[in-house]
Design a protein around this motif. Structure first.
Motif, PDB file in Angstrom:
ATOM      1  N   VAL A   1       0.675  -1.213  -0.024  1.00 37.67           N
ATOM      2  CA  VAL A   1      -0.270   0.021   0.110  1.00 37.67           C
ATOM      3  C   VAL A   1       0.723   1.224  -0.055  1.00 37.67           C
ATOM      4  O   VAL A   1       1.739   1.378   0.918  1.00 37.67           O
ATOM      5  N   GLY A   2       0.532   2.096  -0.915  1.00 33.80           N
ATOM      6  CA  GLY A   2       1.399   3.464  -1.048  1.00 33.80           C
ATOM      7  C   GLY A   2       2.547   3.202  -2.193  1.00 33.80           C
ATOM      8  O   GLY A   2       3.541   2.915  -1.777  1.00 33.80           O
TER       9      GLY A   2
ATOM     10  N   GLY B   1       4.568   4.951  -3.951  1.00 37.78           N
ATOM     11  CA  GLY B   1       5.410   6.213  -3.891  1.00 37.78           C
ATOM     12  C   GLY B   1       6.694   5.768  -4.212  1.00 37.78           C
ATOM     13  O   GLY B   1       6.999   4.700  -4.822  1.00 37.78           O
ATOM     14  N   HIS B   2       7.787   6.685  -3.923  1.00 32.55           N
ATOM     15  CA  HIS B   2       9.024   6.355  -4.120  1.00 32.55           C
ATOM     16  C   HIS B   2       9.525   4.883  -3.687  1.00 32.55           C
ATOM     17  O   HIS B   2      10.156   4.266  -4.316  1.00 32.55           O
ATOM     18  N   LEU B   3       9.500   4.805  -2.505  1.00 32.11           N
ATOM     19  CA  LEU B   3       9.748   3.757  -1.695  1.00 32.11           C
ATOM     20  C   LEU B   3       9.002   2.635  -2.069  1.00 32.11           C
ATOM     21  O   LEU B   3       9.440   1.584  -2.455  1.00 32.11           O
ATOM     22  N   GLY B   4       7.751   2.618  -2.062  1.00 32.76           N
ATOM     23  CA  GLY B   4       6.806   1.425  -2.496  1.00 32.76           C
ATOM     24  C   GLY B   4       7.202   1.187  -4.077  1.00 32.76           C
ATOM     25  O   GLY B   4       7.267  -0.054  -4.269  1.00 32.76           O
TER      26      GLY B   4
ATOM     27  N   ASN C   1      -3.803   5.904  -2.951  1.00 37.27           N
ATOM     28  CA  ASN C   1      -5.187   6.777  -2.829  1.00 37.27           C
ATOM     29  C   ASN C   1      -5.036   7.986  -3.929  1.00 37.27           C
ATOM     30  O   ASN C   1      -5.894   8.697  -4.076  1.00 37.27           O
TER      31      ASN C   1
ATOM     32  N   LYS D   1      -1.917   7.657  -9.863  1.00 36.75           N
ATOM     33  CA  LYS D   1      -1.076   6.502  -9.692  1.00 36.75           C
ATOM     34  C   LYS D   1      -1.693   5.209  -9.879  1.00 36.75           C
ATOM     35  O   LYS D   1      -1.275   3.956  -9.967  1.00 36.75           O
TER      36      LYS D   1
ATOM     37  N   VAL E   1      -7.406   2.392  -3.101  1.00 34.79           N
ATOM     38  CA  VAL E   1      -7.332   1.850  -1.800  1.00 34.79           C
ATOM     39  C   VAL E   1      -8.771   1.622  -1.508  1.00 34.79           C
ATOM     40  O   VAL E   1      -9.168   0.585  -0.634  1.00 34.79           O
TER      41      VAL E   1
ATOM     42  N   CYS F   1       3.632   1.488   2.910  1.00 39.85           N
ATOM     43  CA  CYS F   1       4.765   2.802   2.380  1.00 39.85           C
ATOM     44  C   CYS F   1       4.101   4.081   2.270  1.00 39.85           C
ATOM     45  O   CYS F   1       4.283   4.515   1.306  1.00 39.85           O
ATOM     46  N   VAL F   2       3.020   4.129   2.866  1.00 38.01           N
ATOM     47  CA  VAL F   2       2.160   5.448   2.866  1.00 38.01           C
ATOM     48  C   VAL F   2       2.868   6.301   4.013  1.00 38.01           C
ATOM     49  O   VAL F   2       3.447   5.995   4.861  1.00 38.01           O
TER      50      VAL F   2
ATOM     51  N   LYS G   1       3.162   8.545   7.318  1.00 31.44           N
ATOM     52  CA  LYS G   1       2.956   8.187   8.797  1.00 31.44           C
ATOM     53  C   LYS G   1       1.215   8.672   8.888  1.00 31.44           C
ATOM     54  O   LYS G   1       0.994   8.046   9.893  1.00 31.44           O
TER      55      LYS G   1
ATOM     56  N   ILE H   1      13.911   3.812   8.605  1.00 34.21           N
ATOM     57  CA  ILE H   1      15.196   4.262   8.014  1.00 34.21           C
ATOM     58  C   ILE H   1      15.748   5.279   8.833  1.00 34.21           C
ATOM     59  O   ILE H   1      16.988   5.286   8.855  1.00 34.21           O
ATOM     60  N   THR H   2      15.036   6.333   9.059  1.00 33.70           N
ATOM     61  CA  THR H   2      15.486   7.455   9.893  1.00 33.70           C
ATOM     62  C   THR H   2      16.228   7.055  11.206  1.00 33.70           C
ATOM     63  O   THR H   2      17.167   7.450  11.422  1.00 33.70           O
TER      64      THR H   2
ATOM     65  N   TYR I   1      13.743  11.300   0.303  1.00 30.38           N
ATOM     66  CA  TYR I   1      13.313  11.360   1.542  1.00 30.38           C
ATOM     67  C   TYR I   1      14.041  12.371   2.527  1.00 30.38           C
ATOM     68  O   TYR I   1      13.496  13.124   3.310  1.00 30.38           O
TER      69      TYR I   1
HETATM   70  N1  LIG Z   1      11.647   7.062   1.127  1.00 26.43           N
HETATM   71  C1  LIG Z   1      12.465   6.804   2.146  1.00 26.43           C
HETATM   72  O1  LIG Z   1      13.780   6.866   2.088  1.00 26.43           O
HETATM   73  C2  LIG Z   1      11.849   6.762   3.725  1.00 26.43           C
HETATM   74  C3  LIG Z   1      12.736   6.805   4.829  1.00 26.43           C
HETATM   75  C4  LIG Z   1      12.205   6.822   5.957  1.00 26.43           C
HETATM   76  C5  LIG Z   1      10.705   6.532   5.949  1.00 26.43           C
HETATM   77  N2  LIG Z   1       9.891   6.633   4.956  1.00 26.43           N
HETATM   78  C6  LIG Z   1       8.656   6.392   5.106  1.00 26.43           C
HETATM   79  O2  LIG Z   1       8.106   5.636   4.019  1.00 26.43           O
HETATM   80  C7  LIG Z   1       6.773   5.992   3.801  1.00 26.43           C
HETATM   81  C8  LIG Z   1       6.876   5.983   2.093  1.00 26.43           C
HETATM   82  O3  LIG Z   1       7.751   6.997   1.670  1.00 26.43           O
HETATM   83  P1  LIG Z   1       7.931   7.469   0.189  1.00 26.43           P
HETATM   84  O4  LIG Z   1       9.142   8.137   0.242  1.00 26.43           O
HETATM   85  O5  LIG Z   1       7.703   6.304  -0.621  1.00 26.43           O
HETATM   86  O6  LIG Z   1       6.771   8.411   0.115  1.00 26.43           O
HETATM   87  P2  LIG Z   1       5.914   9.055  -1.084  1.00 26.43           P
HETATM   88  O7  LIG Z   1       5.429  10.378  -0.435  1.00 26.43           O
HETATM   89  O8  LIG Z   1       6.936   9.123  -2.451  1.00 26.43           O
HETATM   90  O9  LIG Z   1       4.833   7.890  -1.246  1.00 26.43           O
HETATM   91  C9  LIG Z   1       3.619   7.982  -0.324  1.00 26.43           C
HETATM   92  C10 LIG Z   1       2.853   7.225  -1.083  1.00 26.43           C
HETATM   93  O10 LIG Z   1       1.344   6.820  -0.411  1.00 26.43           O
HETATM   94  C11 LIG Z   1       0.285   7.148  -1.135  1.00 26.43           C
HETATM   95  N3  LIG Z   1      -0.771   7.345  -0.023  1.00 26.43           N
HETATM   96  C12 LIG Z   1      -0.924   8.384   0.790  1.00 26.43           C
HETATM   97  N4  LIG Z   1      -1.969   8.119   1.652  1.00 26.43           N
HETATM   98  C13 LIG Z   1      -2.494   7.103   1.190  1.00 26.43           C
HETATM   99  C14 LIG Z   1      -3.650   6.375   1.746  1.00 26.43           C
HETATM  100  N5  LIG Z   1      -4.150   6.880   2.692  1.00 26.43           N
HETATM  101  N6  LIG Z   1      -4.001   5.207   1.065  1.00 26.43           N
HETATM  102  C15 LIG Z   1      -2.953   4.818   0.068  1.00 26.43           C
HETATM  103  N7  LIG Z   1      -2.048   5.542  -0.445  1.00 26.43           N
HETATM  104  C16 LIG Z   1      -1.594   6.607   0.256  1.00 26.43           C
HETATM  105  C17 LIG Z   1       0.693   8.482  -1.904  1.00 26.43           C
HETATM  106  O11 LIG Z   1      -0.184   8.757  -2.816  1.00 26.43           O
HETATM  107  C18 LIG Z   1       2.003   8.271  -2.195  1.00 26.43           C
HETATM  108  O12 LIG Z   1       1.970   7.678  -3.545  1.00 26.43           O
HETATM  109  C19 LIG Z   1       6.480   7.254   4.282  1.00 26.43           C
HETATM  110  O13 LIG Z   1       5.938   6.902   5.423  1.00 26.43           O
HETATM  111  C20 LIG Z   1       7.868   7.683   4.850  1.00 26.43           C
HETATM  112  O14 LIG Z   1       7.649   8.459   6.094  1.00 26.43           O
HETATM  113  C21 LIG Z   1      10.480   6.636   3.592  1.00 26.43           C
END
Ligand SMILES: NC(=O)c1ccc[n+]([C@@H]2O[C@H](COP(=O)([O-])OP(=O)(O)OC[C@H]3O[C@@H](n4cnc5c(N)ncnc54)[C@H](O)[C@@H]3O)[C@@H](O)[C@H]2O)c1
Ligand SMILES: NC(=O)c1ccc[n+]([C@@H]2O[C@H](COP(=O)([O-])OP(=O)(O)OC[C@H]3O[C@@H](n4cnc5c(N)ncnc54)[C@H](O)[C@@H]3O)[C@@H](O)[C@H]2O)c1
Lengths: 235, 235
Positions: free
Chosen positions: A108-109, A111-114, A136, A140, A153, A171-172, A174, A213-214, B120
DNA sequence: TAGTTACTGTGAATTATGTAACGTTGTGAA
DNA sequence: TTCACAACGTTACATAATTCACAGTAACTA
């Protein structure tokens, strides 16, 4: 009072059997077994047939005694002379950590990490199939990303039940993580891999593993200073 | 920010304790302190001024006794009636886990995962600045990605020394990870955050933290089955 | 065949980590 | 002012994790 060896053994055995989930392996051991298996497969591709505990220990960055104890937990025995048969050990580890029919996973999510995670697990583990991705953001969803189509979602519960998904990856951001986790659990997930930087509340019977990761980076930064300081003093 | 007398006392105590270095704080405690700080900052933005150990414990998913002991380790004292001052506690945790002048970080391997991490941490932590990114793929170097320019790995040693970088993040494939780690250490890094799925060998005085996503996912899958089984039996 | 060797398997010892208990202390109420 | 109390700081205890140490054993040697 002096007990014979046999009596002591019997006592211990009964105590073990009466105890809780008899041979429940610790999370740490399971993690190391997963690592050993990867190392073993890598050794196998290099033509090795057998391996000793100290070799595996050195590759895995743990002690030989630790390796032997972990292997003991899966119920496999090696030979004192040849060590462990790589094929057999991989088989035995798989018997413990894999589900025979495999398990289905949802992410779920997207984004970059997902996306990075989706891309990485695509077709990699036949016993651990990523079957669905959700987001959501309408920009995407309903497009194919890294070989996966991201669903809205709103369809989460329905698809998770239909596909018999038991493991979720969060991966959404926080702010959304707890809601997503609740929905995953309600739909039937019993394990969650959480990348959001907050601990999730889940009912008993659901297992959560956090990857923060932080936090890890701050730990590294701290010990980069502290262990360096210790070194200086001993010079 | 206004510091009370109690806070000044705390400052003196922590300075004394840090000077010794003999009772080093465990990696687990450092990790939880990093988590507490994030939770505290989040509470602060919601208007809270003080917090009790059980509140922080509940948010962090740990026991109140654990929270008190971790906080004891940083040398801060709260008030029995008001609990901990959020501002002061954040300040004291920062005194332990942050370097006063901040630390510089480099990331190697600007692939899917590397880009997610870069994105991030961009501008997120002033005390932990990602100062350089590296890759060996000429299609990825010398372009600006997520606000960072990726340099060719051939310039790694030079740039790390010039920018006084002490922390490295490894996001390259496992075949390249050990080489990259060696280069990072030779250039002066004393801490490495490793995403490659193999343990790195580093000399003493260098701290490595592994984030093994595959291992974590296998753990989750295993306990998704096992804890569910335990639940069934008690029904 | 008997001796040698290097490794495994495992109980005991040790160390790390987390929890409980309890005296202490600052605050608010009577 | 004094008392009650709630939460802290600290120590003592309990549990989990890891390492030690050594008996047992399969192969290999001569
Ligand atoms: N990228 C990293 O290096 C990193 C490091 C530490 C923590 N994190 C955590 O990992 C998570 C994802 O990071 P990221 O960099 O991919 O962020 P991102 O913003 O690139 O991706 C988040 C994704 O979640 C989706 N989203 C938001 N709300 C949603 C919901 N209610 N239901 C479904 N999808 C939803 C967004 O559309 C987006 O595609 C975050 O919680 C972030 O704090 C990431
Ligand atoms: N993405 C995930 O979810 C995931 C999960 C588990 C493990 N990992 C591990 O994380 C690492 C990165 O994963 P990814 O998905 O980003 O892979 P990726 O292939 O997308 O990125 C790897 C990057 O490293 C670069 N690279 C290769 N060799 C290099 C070298 N010698 N020096 C500098 N750069 C080099 C490549 O050019 C590429 O840009 C891998 O070790 C992978 O096993 C990733």
């Amino acid at each position: 009072m002096v007990l014979s060896i046999a009596a002591v053994k019997n006592l211990e055995l009964t105590l073990e059997d009466v105890g809780k989930g008899e041979n429940m392996i610790s999370a740490k051991s399971i993690g190391r077994l997963s690592l050993y298996r990867r190392l073993l497969i890598s050794l196998k591709t290099r033509g090795e047939e057998n391996v000793h505990s100290h070799k595996l220990a050195s590759l895995g960055g743990v002690s030989p005694a630790q390796v032997r104890r972990d292997i003991m937990a899966v119920g496999y025995s090696g030979s004192p002379a040849r060590g462990y048969s790589i094929d057999e050990l991989v088989e035995c580890i798989g018997r413990i950590i894999d589900h025979p029919e495999g398990q289905n996973v949802a992410l779920v999510g997207v984004g970059h990490l997902g996306r990075a995670v989706l891309n990485y697990f695509r077709g990699r583990r036949p016993k651990l199939r990523v079957r669905a991705a959700f987001d959501n953001d309408i920009n995407k969803t309903n497009r194919v990303l890294h070989g996966y189509r991201a669903h809205p979602v709103t369809q989460l519960a329905e698809i998770i039940k239909r596909e018999k998904i038991t493991v979720g990856i969060v991966c959404v951001p926080k702010e959304a993580a707890q809601d997503v986790a609740n929905n995953l659990v309600d739909a039937g997930c019993r394990g969650i891999l959480n990348f959001a930087p907050i601990p999730l509340r889940v009912p008993p019977g659901v297992y959560v593993e956090d990857i923060d990761i932080t936090m890890s980076l701050e730990k590294v930064a701290y010990f980069a200073r502290e262990t360096a300081k210790e070194e200086e003093k001993t010079e």
